[in-house]
Design a protein around this motif. Sequence first.
Motif, PDB file in Angstrom:
ATOM      1  N   ASP A 185      36.409  39.006  16.793  1.00 12.08           N
ATOM      2  CA  ASP A 185      37.254  40.179  16.656  1.00 12.08           C
ATOM      3  C   ASP A 185      36.444  41.416  17.083  1.00 12.08           C
ATOM      4  O   ASP A 185      35.390  41.699  16.499  1.00 12.08           O
ATOM      5  CB  ASP A 185      37.680  40.293  15.181  1.00 12.08           C
ATOM      6  N   ALA A 186      36.956  42.133  18.065  1.00 13.30           N
ATOM      7  CA  ALA A 186      36.226  43.290  18.607  1.00 13.30           C
ATOM      8  C   ALA A 186      35.916  44.329  17.522  1.00 13.30           C
ATOM      9  O   ALA A 186      34.879  44.994  17.559  1.00 13.30           O
ATOM     10  CB  ALA A 186      37.034  43.934  19.730  1.00 13.30           C
ATOM     11  N   ALA A 187      36.809  44.446  16.554  1.00 11.73           N
ATOM     12  CA  ALA A 187      36.632  45.470  15.517  1.00 11.73           C
ATOM     13  C   ALA A 187      35.407  45.206  14.640  1.00 11.73           C
ATOM     14  O   ALA A 187      34.897  46.117  13.971  1.00 11.73           O
ATOM     15  CB  ALA A 187      37.893  45.536  14.652  1.00 11.73           C
TER      16      ALA A 187
ATOM     17  N   THR B 120      40.427  45.794  19.414  1.00  7.24           N
ATOM     18  CA  THR B 120      39.939  47.062  19.959  1.00  7.24           C
ATOM     19  C   THR B 120      38.535  47.358  19.455  1.00  7.24           C
ATOM     20  O   THR B 120      38.228  47.145  18.279  1.00  7.24           O
ATOM     21  CB  THR B 120      40.883  48.208  19.503  1.00  7.24           C
ATOM     22  N   LEU B 121      37.700  47.856  20.352  1.00  6.76           N
ATOM     23  CA  LEU B 121      36.320  48.188  19.991  1.00  6.76           C
ATOM     24  C   LEU B 121      36.267  49.507  19.211  1.00  6.76           C
ATOM     25  O   LEU B 121      37.059  50.411  19.455  1.00  6.76           O
ATOM     26  CB  LEU B 121      35.478  48.351  21.259  1.00  6.76           C
ATOM     27  N   GLN B 122      35.291  49.584  18.314  1.00  2.00           N
ATOM     28  CA  GLN B 122      35.039  50.847  17.602  1.00  2.00           C
ATOM     29  C   GLN B 122      34.504  51.890  18.575  1.00  2.00           C
ATOM     30  O   GLN B 122      33.940  51.527  19.608  1.00  2.00           O
ATOM     31  CB  GLN B 122      33.911  50.676  16.586  1.00  2.00           C
ATOM     32  N   LYS B 123      34.598  53.137  18.180  1.00  2.00           N
ATOM     33  CA  LYS B 123      34.014  54.230  18.960  1.00  2.00           C
ATOM     34  C   LYS B 123      32.491  54.000  19.100  1.00  2.00           C
ATOM     35  O   LYS B 123      31.838  53.599  18.136  1.00  2.00           O
ATOM     36  CB  LYS B 123      34.281  55.526  18.196  1.00  2.00           C
ATOM     37  N   GLY B 124      31.949  54.230  20.280  1.00  4.57           N
ATOM     38  CA  GLY B 124      30.498  54.089  20.465  1.00  4.57           C
ATOM     39  C   GLY B 124      30.047  52.662  20.728  1.00  4.57           C
ATOM     40  O   GLY B 124      28.855  52.394  20.832  1.00  4.57           O
ATOM     41  N   VAL B 125      31.005  51.728  20.817  1.00  5.08           N
ATOM     42  CA  VAL B 125      30.671  50.313  21.051  1.00  5.08           C
ATOM     43  C   VAL B 125      31.167  49.930  22.442  1.00  5.08           C
ATOM     44  O   VAL B 125      32.296  50.259  22.815  1.00  5.08           O
ATOM     45  CB  VAL B 125      31.344  49.424  19.982  1.00  5.08           C
TER      46      VAL B 125
ATOM     47  N   GLY C   8      40.414  37.068  26.300  1.00  5.35           N
ATOM     48  CA  GLY C   8      40.880  37.850  25.149  1.00  5.35           C
ATOM     49  C   GLY C   8      41.111  39.302  25.526  1.00  5.35           C
ATOM     50  O   GLY C   8      40.590  39.793  26.533  1.00  5.35           O
ATOM     51  N   SER C   9      41.874  40.002  24.684  1.00  8.11           N
ATOM     52  CA  SER C   9      42.324  41.352  25.053  1.00  8.11           C
ATOM     53  C   SER C   9      41.165  42.344  25.196  1.00  8.11           C
ATOM     54  O   SER C   9      41.209  43.235  26.047  1.00  8.11           O
ATOM     55  CB  SER C   9      43.343  41.858  24.031  1.00  8.11           C
ATOM     56  N   ALA C  10      40.117  42.190  24.391  1.00  8.79           N
ATOM     57  CA  ALA C  10      39.006  43.148  24.487  1.00  8.79           C
ATOM     58  C   ALA C  10      38.271  42.976  25.816  1.00  8.79           C
ATOM     59  O   ALA C  10      37.770  43.951  26.393  1.00  8.79           O
ATOM     60  CB  ALA C  10      38.037  42.957  23.323  1.00  8.79           C
ATOM     61  N   ILE C  11      38.191  41.768  26.313  1.00  8.04           N
ATOM     62  CA  ILE C  11      37.524  41.509  27.600  1.00  8.04           C
ATOM     63  C   ILE C  11      38.408  42.005  28.754  1.00  8.04           C
ATOM     64  O   ILE C  11      37.941  42.671  29.678  1.00  8.04           O
ATOM     65  CB  ILE C  11      37.234  39.993  27.773  1.00  8.04           C
TER      66      ILE C  11
END
Length: 465
Positions: free
Chosen positions: A280-282, A173-178, A205-208
Amino acid sequence: MSKTLVEKIWDAHVVKREEGFPDILYIDTHLIHEVTSPQAFDGLRKRGIPVFRPKQTVATADHNVPTLNQHLPIKEELSRYQVDMLTKNCAEFGIELYGLGHPYQGIVHVIGPELGITLPGKTMVCGDSHTSTHGAFGAIAFGIGTSQVEQVFATQCLLQSKPKTMKIEVNGTLQKGVGAKDIILYIISKISAAGGTGYFIEYAGSAIRSLSMEARMTICNMSIEMGARGGLIAPDQITFDYVEGREFAPKGKEWDKALAYWKTLYSDEDAIFDKVLTFDAADIAPMITYGTNPGMGMGIAEHIPATNAQPESERPSYQKALDYMGFKDDSTVLGNRVDYVFIGSCTNSRIEDLREVASFVKGKQKAHDVEVWIVPGSKQVEKQAKEEGLDKIFEAAGFQLREPGCSACLGMNEDKIPAGKYCVSTSNRNFEGRQGPNARTMLVSPLTAAAAAVTGKVTDVRELI
Ligand SMILES: CC(C)[C@H](C(=O)O)[C@@H](O)C(=O)O
Ligand code: SF4
């Protein structure tokens, strides 16, 4: 045999394959613009041959157009000539042109998707490196040179050797603002501006998967900035929902047939890629570039890497890039002066980009010494922005909403950044002189650009949301 997505689409388009030679690849859609088509048309004229399948070619005027007063004749002589040539050539060769004044005019990579011309499973080319954008739909889309434009005009085919394949997975999962722009700037900063050379990249991947179509386009758009031949994402329900009902998308029975085929377009479970990378999106922060190629990027709160930390042979060019930008190594760019903010280009000029910026700036004002240009990617984006009242928000904030075109993404029209000025830009290239002679470009996401517009300096948007 299991296949990657690229192999599936590629193999479905091979007209002829012979050992030791490039494949003859069928091209479904050929997009053209005023910069790379004139010589190709001249070539046809010299040989006395027509465009083989003009109905599979679509033209627009984007690079040389002004973004103010588009109803008036173009002031710059070369630009006017280029755009006039395109009009004349399209009329002579029977090609549909969405030129200035047409409700579909816009940046070539913005109009293809929004009109439903860009579809899963297609092969698409354009004499333009950012053709990779269309890969977001699960198409094989790549830029070609002017002599290849002529080849496609004449035959609707191209001689091409099958590319190597790379899978880039971004999970979590991406951070806020990213957002999507930060993902791609992050990947390029990790693998360098040459890290994708020779490959066709599949993003997975899940973020994409969780990204909207417009965000996926931002990712695929910049594949070329790491040297890749193209980038693509397997189509899914998000893709189908986006495409359905668009002007040139298949309808009725044709839609059902197309959809059944599109659902087969994914890399098989055990397909083999030549290279696989995982992120890793994080780990991704809002990104910014500090140098003169898109690989010179970092998390906005980080320090510019030390010159001494670079391989010895690269230190002089690294230092030259920092000198050009007026930056010192091992220092932060946070708080650096910003003179211009450019929100536009085929990377970030779609309605979601404009909405994101508008929702951030609503009720805020731009810093008084910053000039802010919002350049929608197409007439349709411009129209929608106005229908949604985004123009009022921009106006109240002191932002200038201009008319569609490539604009300050490259200094090929009237929109140039003056020498020595800093421009925080949502475009895709920060080369020396890209936005005008000696202009200094920092590539960012639309949200980071909006934050800079409001504060007048490089700002970590996470502190403002
Ligand atoms: C003018 C055109 C050939 C060029 C490209 O190929 O990319 C331009 O669009 C760019 O972004 O630099
Ligand atoms: S917006 Fe910029 S990158 Fe995109 S096609 Fe135009 S000039 Fe090239």
